[in-house]
Each structure stands twice: as C-alpha cells, then as structure tokens.
Design a protein around this motif. Structure first.
Motif, mmCIF file in Angstrom:
data_model
loop_
_atom_site.group_PDB
_atom_site.id
_atom_site.type_symbol
_atom_site.label_atom_id
_atom_site.label_comp_id
_atom_site.label_asym_id
_atom_site.label_seq_id
_atom_site.Cartn_x
_atom_site.Cartn_y
_atom_site.Cartn_z
ATOM 1 N N GLY A 94 -37.224 117.979 -8.379
ATOM 2 C CA GLY A 94 -36.868 117.731 -6.998
ATOM 3 C C GLY A 94 -38.108 117.842 -6.131
ATOM 4 O O GLY A 94 -39.179 118.263 -6.594
ATOM 5 N N GLN A 95 -37.992 117.476 -4.852
ATOM 6 C CA GLN A 95 -39.143 117.532 -3.959
ATOM 7 C C GLN A 95 -39.698 118.949 -3.813
ATOM 8 O O GLN A 95 -40.916 119.153 -3.823
ATOM 9 C CB GLN A 95 -38.746 116.984 -2.590
ATOM 10 N N LEU A 101 -45.365 114.109 -21.260
ATOM 11 C CA LEU A 101 -43.988 114.020 -20.782
ATOM 12 C C LEU A 101 -43.879 113.038 -19.620
ATOM 13 O O LEU A 101 -44.791 112.942 -18.796
ATOM 14 C CB LEU A 101 -43.475 115.388 -20.340
ATOM 15 N N ARG A 102 -42.767 112.341 -19.572
ATOM 16 C CA ARG A 102 -42.501 111.472 -18.432
ATOM 17 C C ARG A 102 -42.037 112.337 -17.273
ATOM 18 O O ARG A 102 -41.436 113.389 -17.477
ATOM 19 C CB ARG A 102 -41.434 110.435 -18.765
ATOM 20 N N LEU A 103 -42.305 111.849 -16.070
ATOM 21 C CA LEU A 103 -41.912 112.595 -14.880
ATOM 22 C C LEU A 103 -41.030 111.744 -13.987
ATOM 23 O O LEU A 103 -41.417 110.655 -13.563
ATOM 24 C CB LEU A 103 -43.147 113.039 -14.083
ATOM 25 N N GLY A 104 -39.835 112.270 -13.690
ATOM 26 C CA GLY A 104 -38.961 111.657 -12.703
ATOM 27 C C GLY A 104 -38.915 112.545 -11.479
ATOM 28 O O GLY A 104 -38.964 113.770 -11.592
ATOM 29 N N VAL A 105 -38.839 111.929 -10.303
ATOM 30 C CA VAL A 105 -38.848 112.692 -9.052
ATOM 31 C C VAL A 105 -37.687 112.266 -8.170
ATOM 32 O O VAL A 105 -37.451 111.066 -7.970
ATOM 33 C CB VAL A 105 -40.172 112.495 -8.282
ATOM 34 N N SER A 106 -36.964 113.234 -7.627
ATOM 35 C CA SER A 106 -35.876 112.959 -6.690
ATOM 36 C C SER A 106 -36.448 112.606 -5.324
ATOM 37 O O SER A 106 -37.397 113.230 -4.860
ATOM 38 C CB SER A 106 -34.969 114.182 -6.540
ATOM 39 N N THR A 107 -35.848 111.616 -4.671
ATOM 40 C CA THR A 107 -36.225 111.267 -3.303
ATOM 41 C C THR A 107 -34.959 111.053 -2.486
ATOM 42 O O THR A 107 -33.935 110.628 -3.008
ATOM 43 C CB THR A 107 -37.094 109.998 -3.245
ATOM 44 N N HIS A 108 -35.058 111.344 -1.190
ATOM 45 C CA HIS A 108 -33.896 111.232 -0.303
ATOM 46 C C HIS A 108 -34.246 110.454 0.963
ATOM 47 O O HIS A 108 -33.597 110.609 1.986
ATOM 48 C CB HIS A 108 -33.385 112.626 0.071
ATOM 49 N N GLY A 109 -35.271 109.640 0.900
ATOM 50 C CA GLY A 109 -35.670 108.874 2.062
ATOM 51 C C GLY A 109 -37.118 108.434 1.959
ATOM 52 O O GLY A 109 -37.818 108.731 0.993
ATOM 53 N N TYR A 110 -37.572 107.712 2.989
ATOM 54 C CA TYR A 110 -38.903 107.108 2.956
ATOM 55 C C TYR A 110 -40.032 108.113 2.782
ATOM 56 O O TYR A 110 -40.942 107.916 1.965
ATOM 57 C CB TYR A 110 -39.120 106.316 4.243
ATOM 58 N N ALA A 111 -40.023 109.182 3.550
ATOM 59 C CA ALA A 111 -41.134 110.130 3.497
ATOM 60 C C ALA A 111 -41.273 110.741 2.104
ATOM 61 O O ALA A 111 -42.388 110.932 1.602
ATOM 62 C CB ALA A 111 -40.942 111.225 4.543
#
Length: 314
Positions: free
Chosen positions: A181-182, A201-211
């Motif tokens: 998460g952020q 390892l691959r990395l996935g990231v949560s986002t909740h908007g433009y910034a």
C-alpha cells in the motif's frame, strides 16, 4: 496576456460542461487552494474540486492540464489530461528503466485477494492465475509460517503469488511478488526497496488517485492496483469510491503498466470494469463469500479472460 478572474471562471465552467456528466459534480466542493498563478491551472483545479476530486488529486490534474496547455500551445476544455509527460511521470518505458522491478504478465486475469494460505491454495487449484495472501498478524513467526505455507500451497499450480506487506518473509519464502500500500511504500527506506528489487520479486502498488499513481510511478513497480472502484466494507478507505469514469481515466494515464482494478467488484459489475481496458480484476468477497467458491473462480475467470484476451495465463 494574462486572463482575468472572469476568464478563468469561464474556463472552469467549460471544463465542467465537458466532463461533469462523466465524473459527476460534488454536492459541497471544498474551496481550491492555489499554488500557481497559471490560468489553466487555476481553472482546472477549480473544476476538479467541483467534480469531487480531493485536493491533492485536483492539484495533480490542474498542473498536468497547465503542462498540456503549454505543450499544445492552446487550452482545450474537452481534452482531459492523459499523458504521463504532463503529469511529470517518468519518460522511459518501464522495461527500460534501470530501477524497474521484475516484470509480470500484462494480463494478470482474475486476482484473488485471500486471508490465509489455505484459501490461496484452494483458489490456485481452482485455476485462479493470480493470488495474493493478505494475512493480518503482529506475530512475526506466524507471518513467516503463513507466507511459507502459501508458497507451498500454490506450488505446481501455475498461480502467481503476491504477498501483501510482509516483504521480508516473501523474499525468504521465494514468493513471486510483493504488494504494498502507499503507507507501506512510504515507510520503506531506499535500501529496503532495493532488497525487494534485487531479490527478483515483482512489486505491485495500491493507488487511490492521481497523486498516488505519480508517486508509485517513481519507483517503477511491476503493476498498479487502482481502487476502490466501488464501495467496499472490507477495509476503511481514505478516499471515496473512485467509480468507473475515474478508473477509465486512470487506466489511460498508466497504460504502460499492467493494471489491477479492485474494490467492490462482483460478477454484475465486472463487464463495465473490464470495458475500461484494465487487464486484471481483484476480488475478495466475490470468492470467499460465494456458496461455491470454485464455481465463482471459474465464472469470473472466464469473463475476464474473454474480455482481456488472456491465453494460457499470459
């Protein structure tokens, strides 16, 4: 020539006329706080606040709109910014960046977010191509054991296993990837982020908007998760549901990344979500709360694979 306040107000109204029906108007928009004198910037930020964007995202879009206007040499109220260049994102394709994380398939398909190793193994055996262990515990030993159990549970199934948050345990167990998460991302020191990258390892990231998308792009992750698309009761969200219109705009901006839509998505909402062009949809309750979880996996997976053109897990 410097535009007057009246001209700026007219520009803002033009943006609202062009995009209000798509994004919807806020009932009680907050007053915009300006950090620049650019006329397009001021008009766009005023409009974005009226469209219900939070301050930090309105600021992000407004600066991008000003950059777009400067680049094109004209203001166009109908042209919602979608170029990474205008948002100040990295110019190089992700695969060519020296700091890029290991790549993952562009179409991750059905992405099941699951509470324990037993569920990850069950869904992997049911043919779910991507699974995430979201195991909540403050006990380091329990975390280590659960992560290792999840890795063992998916072995031989072909499922790609991401571990939520617990990146050290994921490296030790040899998981496929990590999802952060952020706040988790911000808490990592550069050398810790490098440990994940160097381990492959691959990395996935949560986002909740433009910034947050701009912030995530700075570390060149393997994929971006975008949400919550719809209301969800599974966790308290810092932002309101994003909705399909914003998801579509986000997908256009981050098109070079594999994208995962998440948040309140079920079988009924699935086609509309996939129509935005995302290559993967993450679900929780649609599987674990189903009367027939394996059947739900098959049904959801077929819809996603048909819409995204996935073949053989690619």
């Amino acid at each position: 020539m410097t535009e007057s306040n009246q001209d700026i107000a007219q520009m803002a109204q033009a943006i609202l006329r062009a995009h209000g029906a798509r994004f919807g108007l806020a009932e009680s928009p907050a007053t915009a706080q300006f950090t620049s004198q650019g006329s397009t910037y001021r008009a766009a930020k005023t409009a974005c606040m009226a469209l219900g964007f939070i301050e930090i995202d309105a600021e992000c879009v407004a600066r991008a709109w000003q950059a777009q206007t400067d680049r094109l040499g004209r203001f166009d109220a109908t042209l919602w910014p979608v170029s990474p260049l205008d948002f100040g994102m990295q110019v190089l394709p992700v695969a060519q960046r020296p700091d890029a994380f290991a790549p993952c398939p562009r179409q991750l398909g059905l992405y099941a977010v699951l509470p324990d190793a037993k569920w990850t193994g069950r869904c992997a055996r049911a043919g779910v191509p991507t699974v995430q262990l979201r195991f909540k515990s403050d006990d380091d030993l329990a975390i280590e054991q659960e992560v290792h159990a999840a890795v063992d549970a998916v072995r031989g199934t072909g499922a790609l296993l991401f571990i939520n948050d617990h990146w050290r345990a994921a490296i030790a167990a040899g998981a496929y990837g990590v999802h952060l998460g952020q706040e988790d991302l911000d808490a990592l020191r550069p050398e810790e982020l490098s440990q994940i990258r160097v381990a492959g390892l691959r990395l996935g990231v949560s986002t909740h908007g433009y910034a947050e998308m701009v912030r995530a792009d700075a570390v060149s992750p393997s994929y971006l998760a975008m949400g919550a698309v719809f209301p969800t009761t599974l966790k308290k969200m810092a932002t309101a549901p994003q909705g399909l219109a914003r998801l579509d705009a986000y997908a256009r901006l981050t098109s070079q990344y594999p994208q995962v839509a998440i948040g309140g998505i079920d079988a009924e909402r699935l086609p509309a979500v996939l129509a935005t062009g995302v290559g993967s949809v993450a679900v929780v309750r649609a599987i674990i709360a189903a009367d027939d979880p394996e059947g739900a996996c098959r049904e959801l997976g077929l819809v996603i694979d048909s819409a995204t053109g996935r073949r053989g897990g690619q």
